[in-house]
Design a protein around this motif. Structure first.
Motif, PDB file in Angstrom:
ATOM      1  N   GLU A  36       0.838  -1.194   0.000  1.00 57.12           N
ATOM      2  CA  GLU A  36       0.000   0.000   0.000  1.00 57.12           C
ATOM      3  C   GLU A  36       0.875   1.246   0.000  1.00 57.12           C
ATOM      4  O   GLU A  36       1.834   1.358   0.778  1.00 57.12           O
ATOM      5  CB  GLU A  36      -0.923   0.014   1.231  1.00 57.12           C
TER       6      GLU A  36
ATOM      7  N   ASP B  44     -10.182  -6.801  -1.979  1.00 59.32           N
ATOM      8  CA  ASP B  44     -10.446  -5.987  -0.784  1.00 59.32           C
ATOM      9  C   ASP B  44      -9.620  -4.712  -0.792  1.00 59.32           C
ATOM     10  O   ASP B  44     -10.127  -3.620  -0.498  1.00 59.32           O
ATOM     11  CB  ASP B  44     -10.137  -6.806   0.476  1.00 59.32           C
ATOM     12  N   ALA B  45      -8.308  -4.852  -1.152  1.00 58.38           N
ATOM     13  CA  ALA B  45      -7.413  -3.691  -1.122  1.00 58.38           C
ATOM     14  C   ALA B  45      -7.784  -2.672  -2.194  1.00 58.38           C
ATOM     15  O   ALA B  45      -7.842  -1.463  -1.929  1.00 58.38           O
ATOM     16  CB  ALA B  45      -5.966  -4.137  -1.295  1.00 58.38           C
ATOM     17  N   THR B  46      -8.044  -3.117  -3.409  1.00 60.73           N
ATOM     18  CA  THR B  46      -8.367  -2.175  -4.493  1.00 60.73           C
ATOM     19  C   THR B  46      -9.737  -1.535  -4.282  1.00 60.73           C
ATOM     20  O   THR B  46      -9.941  -0.376  -4.659  1.00 60.73           O
ATOM     21  CB  THR B  46      -8.335  -2.887  -5.857  1.00 60.73           C
ATOM     22  N   THR B  47     -10.666  -2.261  -3.688  1.00 63.38           N
ATOM     23  CA  THR B  47     -11.974  -1.668  -3.390  1.00 63.38           C
ATOM     24  C   THR B  47     -11.823  -0.532  -2.394  1.00 63.38           C
ATOM     25  O   THR B  47     -12.435   0.542  -2.541  1.00 63.38           O
ATOM     26  CB  THR B  47     -12.941  -2.732  -2.833  1.00 63.38           C
ATOM     27  N   ARG B  48     -10.987  -0.754  -1.383  1.00 59.00           N
ATOM     28  CA  ARG B  48     -10.779   0.279  -0.364  1.00 59.00           C
ATOM     29  C   ARG B  48      -9.984   1.460  -0.913  1.00 59.00           C
ATOM     30  O   ARG B  48     -10.352   2.619  -0.691  1.00 59.00           O
ATOM     31  CB  ARG B  48     -10.044  -0.345   0.835  1.00 59.00           C
ATOM     32  N   LEU B  49      -8.920   1.188  -1.651  1.00 59.82           N
ATOM     33  CA  LEU B  49      -8.043   2.266  -2.118  1.00 59.82           C
ATOM     34  C   LEU B  49      -8.622   3.040  -3.292  1.00 59.82           C
ATOM     35  O   LEU B  49      -8.234   4.188  -3.544  1.00 59.82           O
ATOM     36  CB  LEU B  49      -6.678   1.682  -2.520  1.00 59.82           C
ATOM     37  N   SER B  50      -9.563   2.433  -4.040  1.00 56.46           N
ATOM     38  CA  SER B  50     -10.123   3.136  -5.192  1.00 56.46           C
ATOM     39  C   SER B  50     -11.024   4.296  -4.779  1.00 56.46           C
ATOM     40  O   SER B  50     -11.305   5.181  -5.596  1.00 56.46           O
ATOM     41  CB  SER B  50     -10.921   2.153  -6.057  1.00 56.46           C
ATOM     42  N   GLU B  51     -11.455   4.295  -3.526  1.00 58.39           N
ATOM     43  CA  GLU B  51     -12.350   5.362  -3.060  1.00 58.39           C
ATOM     44  C   GLU B  51     -11.672   6.722  -3.092  1.00 58.39           C
ATOM     45  O   GLU B  51     -12.318   7.745  -3.326  1.00 58.39           O
ATOM     46  CB  GLU B  51     -12.840   5.037  -1.647  1.00 58.39           C
TER      47      GLU B  51
ATOM     48  N   PRO C 157     -11.993  -0.918  -8.468  1.00 59.94           N
ATOM     49  CA  PRO C 157     -11.723  -2.210  -7.824  1.00 59.94           C
ATOM     50  C   PRO C 157     -11.367  -3.268  -8.874  1.00 59.94           C
ATOM     51  O   PRO C 157     -11.945  -3.300  -9.962  1.00 59.94           O
ATOM     52  CB  PRO C 157     -13.048  -2.535  -7.125  1.00 59.94           C
TER      53      PRO C 157
END
Length: 464
Positions: free
Chosen positions: A134, A189-196, A218
């Motif tokens: 990250e 999970d990581a891309t869903t969170r970071l794409s915000e 995501p």
């Protein structure tokens, strides 16, 4: 009956001769101490231990690691996989579980001129740990720090397969990744969170950041890619390192020594000379026996030989240099022998058609048509054998290994590399037989037969 233009013979023949010359000699320029290689040739072939010698190195875990037998087996498996992934097919790997030692014997690199054992060992022993992290925070030395050091999203074990690719739209090279089931969930999970908030996921090889893409959407399908300023060779090298797996611990070199070849380059040169003499004798026989079809057959055999050399020298950018050993040479010789056989069958059929009263054009067309089934049967049998050898003794990630995995229970073997080498050169030779011995030879013969000077049946084995 489709006619072939007269210039086709000269175009195909010139291309084959050019292919043979460049595959044997390569293309390079030298300016002072610098040599730029544009096309690799015969001098760039990686020769096996039996011909050129190599390195014997003993790897051990670090002093603070008490390796278990399971870890030692895993390290041995990764080394064996990495050897084959690097196309080092002439190697031996032994593990001493009681003393935590892995002994590896492998040949010199193709461009290793000063026999530097440490440079050769580095090719095999580097850990090449892949991580997705990250952010992209780095310290003064460029190593990960802060959130980036603490938050590892994916590791090499989460990647099922990697492959180099070319993006024609952006004219760049990259590495495509297929994630495992657990890796797909982690990455989703990581891309869903970071794409915000358009966060960043940096990609690292060891402690070197190689890419830091921004997450816009995501990614949930388990497909990812690594992009950067890669050359074709760098992208393929990175994909190979990822596919070779992760070592359970860093390898340390306990000792190493050089290995003298059992045959040597002198014996290799004698084999090459003998091969050239044999090729010349076969050419004389084909021309004397079958006349014009014999001439065409010799040119086709030159193309098949060129493809066999190109496939092991690194001539083709997407196929790295291959370790050529005695079994590999045997595969090339056997495939060329099958190429001669295919041309003999076709030439005999043309002769029979001429003697039965067919026209020149009709005899050529029927000769190739009626000989094809016999040639196809013989060559397909060899193709099946070569695929089985490559699937059973090659990299588990290869296409053939995946196809055969449901049928065979595959296990390691000290002969794995040498058998794989034989199957590889044999398969390439048979493919060359179809391309040059059937397709190109038919085009050349139909083309040259249109010249008035070659319209006489005697040039094709006829008596009238």
């Amino acid at each position: 009956m489709k006619r072939v233009g007269k210039p086709v013979f000269f175009v195909v023949a010139v291309l084959i001769v050019a292919f043979l010359c460049t595959s044997l000699l390569g293309i390079s320029t030298t300016y002072g101490d610098r040599t730029d290689v544009y096309i690799k040739g015969g001098n760039d072939i990686r020769w096996g231990i039996d011909i050129r010698g190599g390195v014997e190195v003993t790897f051990t875990p670090p002093e603070d690691v008490d390796a278990t037998e399971t870890q030692m087996r895993a390290a041995e498996a990764v080394i064996q996989q990495r050897l084959i992934t690097l196309n080092i097919t002439d190697s031996e790997v032994y593990t001493d579980y009681s003393r935590d030692r892995i002994i590896v014997r492998f040949p010199w690199k193709e461009d290793e001129a000063d026999f530097d054992p440490q440079a050769a060992i580095a090719e095999l022993g580097e850990t090449a740990r892949l991580t997705f992290r990250e952010g992209n925070e780095t310290d003064a030395e460029g190593k990960p720090t802060g959130v980036t050091a603490e938050n590892i999203i994916l590791e090499g074990d989460d990647v099922s397969e990697a492959g180099a690719y070319y993006d024609p739209e952006n004219q760049t090279y990259g590495v495509s990744l297929t994630l495992s089931e657990s890796g797909t969930q982690k990455f989703s999970d990581a891309t869903t969170r970071l794409s915000e908030d358009n966060g960043t996921i940096s990609i690292w090889m060891d402690d070197t950041m190689i890419s830091a893409p921004t997450v816009n959407d995501p990614i949930t399908d388990g497909q990812a890619s690594i992009t950067g300023n890669f050359t074709a060779e760098e992208a393929q090298d990175l994909a190979d390192k990822i596919n070779s797996g992760a070592l359970p611990f860093a390898l340390e070199t306990a000792n190493y020594s050089t290995i003298d070849p059992s045959l040597g380059t002198g014996a290799r040169d004698v084999m090459i000379l003998a091969g050239a003499v044999a090729f010349l004798l076969v050419a004389v026989f084909m021309i004397c026996m079958y006349r014009l079809p014999g001439v065409v057959a010799v040119i086709a055999l030159m193309g098949q030989l060129a493809l066999s050399v190109a496939a092991v020298s690194g001539y083709l950018p997407f196929i790295p240099s291959f370790t050529l050993t005695l079994p590999g040479i045997a595969g090339i010789i056997l495939a060329i022998g099958m190429g001669v056989d295919a041309n003999v069958i076709t030439s005999e059929r043309i002769r029979e058609e001429i003697r039965s009263g067919k026209s020149i054009d009709g005899a050529i067309e029927l000769g190739y048509q009626r000989a094809f089934s016999a040639i196809l049967d013989g060559n397909m049998t060899v193709v099946i054998v070569a695929i089985i050898l490559m699937g059973a003794f090659g990299p588990p990630s290869s296409l053939f290994a995946k196809l055969l995995n449901p049928i065979f229970f595959l296990f390691g073997s000290t002969l794995a590399g040498t058998v794989y080498s034989f199957g590889y050169t044999l398969l390439v030779g048979v493919i060359g037989n179809f391309i040059f011995g059937i397709l190109c030879s038919k085009l050349m013969l139909k083309s040259i037969s249109r010249f008035k000077a070659f319209r006489k049946p005697k040039f094709y084995g006829g008596e009238r």
